[in-house]
Design a protein around this motif. Structure first.
Motif, PDB file in Angstrom:
ATOM      1  N   MET A   1      39.410  25.204  71.629  1.00 46.54           N
ATOM      2  CA  MET A   1      38.028  25.325  71.175  1.00 46.54           C
ATOM      3  C   MET A   1      37.617  26.798  71.157  1.00 46.54           C
ATOM      4  O   MET A   1      37.831  27.522  72.120  1.00 46.54           O
ATOM      5  N   LYS A   2      37.027  27.240  70.069  1.00 45.78           N
ATOM      6  CA  LYS A   2      36.578  28.620  69.939  1.00 45.78           C
ATOM      7  C   LYS A   2      35.225  28.801  70.628  1.00 45.78           C
ATOM      8  O   LYS A   2      34.330  27.949  70.524  1.00 45.78           O
ATOM      9  N   ASN A   3      35.077  29.922  71.319  1.00 48.34           N
ATOM     10  CA  ASN A   3      33.840  30.231  72.031  1.00 48.34           C
ATOM     11  C   ASN A   3      33.025  31.254  71.247  1.00 48.34           C
ATOM     12  O   ASN A   3      33.551  32.311  70.875  1.00 48.34           O
ATOM     13  N   ILE A   4      31.758  30.934  71.016  1.00 47.17           N
ATOM     14  CA  ILE A   4      30.878  31.788  70.224  1.00 47.17           C
ATOM     15  C   ILE A   4      29.687  32.200  71.068  1.00 47.17           C
ATOM     16  O   ILE A   4      29.085  31.376  71.767  1.00 47.17           O
ATOM     17  N   LEU A   5      29.344  33.472  71.008  1.00 48.11           N
ATOM     18  CA  LEU A   5      28.165  33.990  71.694  1.00 48.11           C
ATOM     19  C   LEU A   5      27.099  34.327  70.664  1.00 48.11           C
ATOM     20  O   LEU A   5      27.351  35.081  69.726  1.00 48.11           O
ATOM     21  N   ILE A   6      25.908  33.752  70.841  1.00 47.37           N
ATOM     22  CA  ILE A   6      24.762  34.052  69.989  1.00 47.37           C
ATOM     23  C   ILE A   6      23.794  34.913  70.782  1.00 47.37           C
ATOM     24  O   ILE A   6      23.317  34.497  71.856  1.00 47.37           O
ATOM     25  N   ILE A   7      23.516  36.119  70.290  1.00 52.77           N
ATOM     26  CA  ILE A   7      22.512  36.978  70.920  1.00 52.77           C
ATOM     27  C   ILE A   7      21.306  36.996  69.984  1.00 52.77           C
ATOM     28  O   ILE A   7      21.327  37.649  68.938  1.00 52.77           O
ATOM     29  N   GLU A   8      20.296  36.255  70.363  1.00 48.35           N
ATOM     30  CA  GLU A   8      19.142  35.995  69.481  1.00 48.35           C
ATOM     31  C   GLU A   8      17.926  35.714  70.354  1.00 48.35           C
ATOM     32  O   GLU A   8      17.976  34.855  71.243  1.00 48.35           O
ATOM     33  N   ASP A   9      16.820  36.441  70.129  1.00 47.60           N
ATOM     34  CA  ASP A   9      15.646  36.257  70.977  1.00 47.60           C
ATOM     35  C   ASP A   9      14.697  35.174  70.469  1.00 47.60           C
ATOM     36  O   ASP A   9      13.771  34.791  71.190  1.00 47.60           O
ATOM     37  N   GLU A  10      14.885  34.680  69.265  1.00 45.99           N
ATOM     38  CA  GLU A  10      14.079  33.559  68.773  1.00 45.99           C
ATOM     39  C   GLU A  10      14.809  32.270  69.132  1.00 45.99           C
ATOM     40  O   GLU A  10      15.750  31.865  68.461  1.00 45.99           O
ATOM     41  N   LEU A  11      14.363  31.621  70.202  1.00 45.31           N
ATOM     42  CA  LEU A  11      15.087  30.503  70.783  1.00 45.31           C
ATOM     43  C   LEU A  11      15.274  29.355  69.799  1.00 45.31           C
ATOM     44  O   LEU A  11      16.346  28.740  69.752  1.00 45.31           O
ATOM     45  N   ALA A  12      14.243  29.055  69.008  1.00 37.19           N
ATOM     46  CA  ALA A  12      14.345  27.935  68.073  1.00 37.19           C
ATOM     47  C   ALA A  12      15.465  28.171  67.058  1.00 37.19           C
ATOM     48  O   ALA A  12      16.234  27.260  66.735  1.00 37.19           O
ATOM     49  N   ILE A  13      15.573  29.407  66.572  1.00 31.53           N
ATOM     50  CA  ILE A  13      16.628  29.743  65.620  1.00 31.53           C
ATOM     51  C   ILE A  13      17.997  29.672  66.298  1.00 31.53           C
ATOM     52  O   ILE A  13      18.956  29.112  65.747  1.00 31.53           O
ATOM     53  N   ALA A  14      18.074  30.220  67.505  1.00 30.91           N
ATOM     54  CA  ALA A  14      19.345  30.213  68.227  1.00 30.91           C
ATOM     55  C   ALA A  14      19.808  28.787  68.521  1.00 30.91           C
ATOM     56  O   ALA A  14      20.996  28.469  68.400  1.00 30.91           O
ATOM     57  N   GLU A  15      18.891  27.923  68.914  1.00 32.12           N
ATOM     58  CA  GLU A  15      19.255  26.542  69.228  1.00 32.12           C
ATOM     59  C   GLU A  15      19.708  25.790  67.981  1.00 32.12           C
ATOM     60  O   GLU A  15      20.613  24.953  68.046  1.00 32.12           O
ATOM     61  N   LEU A  16      19.094  26.086  66.842  1.00 33.87           N
ATOM     62  CA  LEU A  16      19.516  25.456  65.594  1.00 33.87           C
ATOM     63  C   LEU A  16      20.933  25.905  65.238  1.00 33.87           C
ATOM     64  O   LEU A  16      21.775  25.076  64.854  1.00 33.87           O
ATOM     65  N   GLN A  17      21.194  27.200  65.376  1.00 37.71           N
ATOM     66  CA  GLN A  17      22.546  27.706  65.131  1.00 37.71           C
ATOM     67  C   GLN A  17      23.546  27.029  66.071  1.00 37.71           C
ATOM     68  O   GLN A  17      24.625  26.602  65.647  1.00 37.71           O
ATOM     69  N   ARG A  18      23.181  26.949  67.343  1.00 39.65           N
ATOM     70  CA  ARG A  18      24.073  26.338  68.337  1.00 39.65           C
ATOM     71  C   ARG A  18      24.373  24.884  67.991  1.00 39.65           C
ATOM     72  O   ARG A  18      25.534  24.458  68.045  1.00 39.65           O
ATOM     73  N   ASP A  19      23.341  24.131  67.630  1.00 42.13           N
ATOM     74  CA  ASP A  19      23.539  22.707  67.353  1.00 42.13           C
ATOM     75  C   ASP A  19      24.503  22.494  66.193  1.00 42.13           C
ATOM     76  O   ASP A  19      25.391  21.626  66.258  1.00 42.13           O
ATOM     77  N   TYR A  20      24.349  23.277  65.126  1.00 37.69           N
ATOM     78  CA  TYR A  20      25.235  23.126  63.974  1.00 37.69           C
ATOM     79  C   TYR A  20      26.660  23.541  64.322  1.00 37.69           C
ATOM     80  O   TYR A  20      27.624  22.890  63.927  1.00 37.69           O
ATOM     81  N   LEU A  21      26.794  24.631  65.058  1.00 36.47           N
ATOM     82  CA  LEU A  21      28.133  25.094  65.415  1.00 36.47           C
ATOM     83  C   LEU A  21      28.817  24.121  66.377  1.00 36.47           C
ATOM     84  O   LEU A  21      30.003  23.839  66.241  1.00 36.47           O
ATOM     85  N   GLU A  22      28.072  23.587  67.341  1.00 37.54           N
ATOM     86  CA  GLU A  22      28.657  22.621  68.273  1.00 37.54           C
ATOM     87  C   GLU A  22      29.057  21.337  67.566  1.00 37.54           C
ATOM     88  O   GLU A  22      30.063  20.708  67.925  1.00 37.54           O
ATOM     89  N   SER A  23      28.299  20.955  66.540  1.00 35.86           N
ATOM     90  CA  SER A  23      28.658  19.753  65.790  1.00 35.86           C
ATOM     91  C   SER A  23      29.947  19.930  65.001  1.00 35.86           C
ATOM     92  O   SER A  23      30.560  18.955  64.570  1.00 35.86           O
ATOM     93  N   HIS A  24      30.375  21.194  64.828  1.00 33.81           N
ATOM     94  CA  HIS A  24      31.637  21.489  64.146  1.00 33.81           C
ATOM     95  C   HIS A  24      32.745  21.868  65.133  1.00 33.81           C
ATOM     96  O   HIS A  24      33.782  22.414  64.734  1.00 33.81           O
ATOM     97  N   GLY A  25      32.507  21.600  66.407  1.00 32.76           N
ATOM     98  CA  GLY A  25      33.576  21.741  67.388  1.00 32.76           C
ATOM     99  C   GLY A  25      33.648  23.063  68.126  1.00 32.76           C
ATOM    100  O   GLY A  25      34.621  23.321  68.829  1.00 32.76           O
ATOM    101  N   TYR A  26      32.615  23.905  67.990  1.00 29.49           N
ATOM    102  CA  TYR A  26      32.623  25.186  68.683  1.00 29.49           C
ATOM    103  C   TYR A  26      31.853  25.094  70.003  1.00 29.49           C
ATOM    104  O   TYR A  26      30.905  24.312  70.134  1.00 29.49           O
ATOM    105  N   SER A  27      32.257  25.922  70.967  1.00 27.44           N
ATOM    106  CA  SER A  27      31.512  26.056  72.212  1.00 27.44           C
ATOM    107  C   SER A  27      30.597  27.262  72.078  1.00 27.44           C
ATOM    108  O   SER A  27      31.057  28.351  71.699  1.00 27.44           O
ATOM    109  N   VAL A  28      29.303  27.090  72.359  1.00 30.44           N
ATOM    110  CA  VAL A  28      28.320  28.129  72.050  1.00 30.44           C
ATOM    111  C   VAL A  28      27.469  28.468  73.275  1.00 30.44           C
ATOM    112  O   VAL A  28      27.015  27.573  73.997  1.00 30.44           O
ATOM    113  N   ARG A  29      27.248  29.756  73.479  1.00 32.55           N
ATOM    114  CA  ARG A  29      26.307  30.217  74.510  1.00 32.55           C
ATOM    115  C   ARG A  29      25.259  31.086  73.844  1.00 32.55           C
ATOM    116  O   ARG A  29      25.560  31.870  72.941  1.00 32.55           O
TER     117      ARG A  29
END
Length: 229
Positions: A1-29
């Motif tokens: 599993m690939k690990n992705i780091l999102i550095i983003e201060d707008e939480l709603a945007i970051a969470e949306l990015q995380r949800d889509y990436l996790e649904s495609h098999g990525y681990s996201v922080r």
């Protein structure tokens, strides 16, 4: 599993990015502060960095500069700004790609997949001891300083080889002419950087099937050059 780091201060945007990436098999922080995000990025635990430009404590440009000098991983910069100067600055600091808000989550996922695939292909193209770099039909033997293209040896000058090795060792990273001049010729950027342009042209004539439509060494107008993978 690939690990992705999102550095983003707008939480709603970051969470949306995380949800889509996790649904495609990525681990996201997610990290919202620039300084904390840089600390996490430098641990080396992540395979790709999604980096907002406008961040508290430390902006995305500085994070990109530090990370690129320390690590080799894809860096995707995100911003709400549309000015070309920001894109040029980000690419000049070593970002692999640039995406402007608002964007669709599916576009983000597609770009993440593409950049991870490119880096994976580069890694698989090198031997365990790192003697060879293989990029499509281009093979660089670092021990013998021998270069072949589609199994045909290419005769390069010392500077042409050094230039090709630097670009191929950092795939998809954009190098400014001034940086190439400093690193290959060992001189500061006050020198004649037109030398870089001349050597890039000669290198293309030797490794490109069609130098006017290069498939390896790409010009990023207003910034410099990168070797595409």
């Amino acid at each position: 599993m690939k690990n992705i780091l999102i550095i983003e201060d707008e939480l709603a945007i970051a969470e949306l990015q995380r949800d889509y990436l996790e649904s495609h098999g990525y681990s996201v922080r997610i990290e919202g502060r620039g300084d904390k995000g840089l600390e996490l990025a430098l641990t080396g635990k992540y395979d790709l960095l999604i980096l907002d430009v406008m961040l508290p404590k430390l902006d995305g440009f500085e994070i990109c500069r530090v990370v690129r000098n320390a690590l080799e991983l894809p860096v995707l910069m995100v911003t709400s700004k549309k000015e070309d100067i920001d894109k040029i600055r980000g690419l000049g600091l070593g970002a692999d790609d640039y995406i402007t808000k608002p964007f669709s989550p599916s576009e983000l996922v597609a770009r993440v997949k593409a950049h991870l695939s490119r880096y994976d292909r580069l890694t698989s193209g090198q031997s365990e001891r790192g003697q060879f770099i293989q990029i499509r039909g281009l093979v660089i033997d670092k021990l013998s300083r021998r270069v072949t293209i589609h199994e045909q040896e290419v005769m390069l000058t010392s500077k042409e080889y050094d230039l090709l090795l630097l670009l191929s060792s950092h795939p998809n990273r954009v190098f400014q002419k001034e940086e190439l001049f400093e690193r290959i010729w060992g001189l500061d950027s006050n020198g004649d950087v037109a030398t870089v342009t001349v050597h890039i042209r000669r290198l293309r004539e030797k490794i490109e099937h069609d130098p006017s439509n290069p498939q390896f060494i790409e010009t990023i107008w207003g910034v410099g050059y990168r070797l595409k993978v």
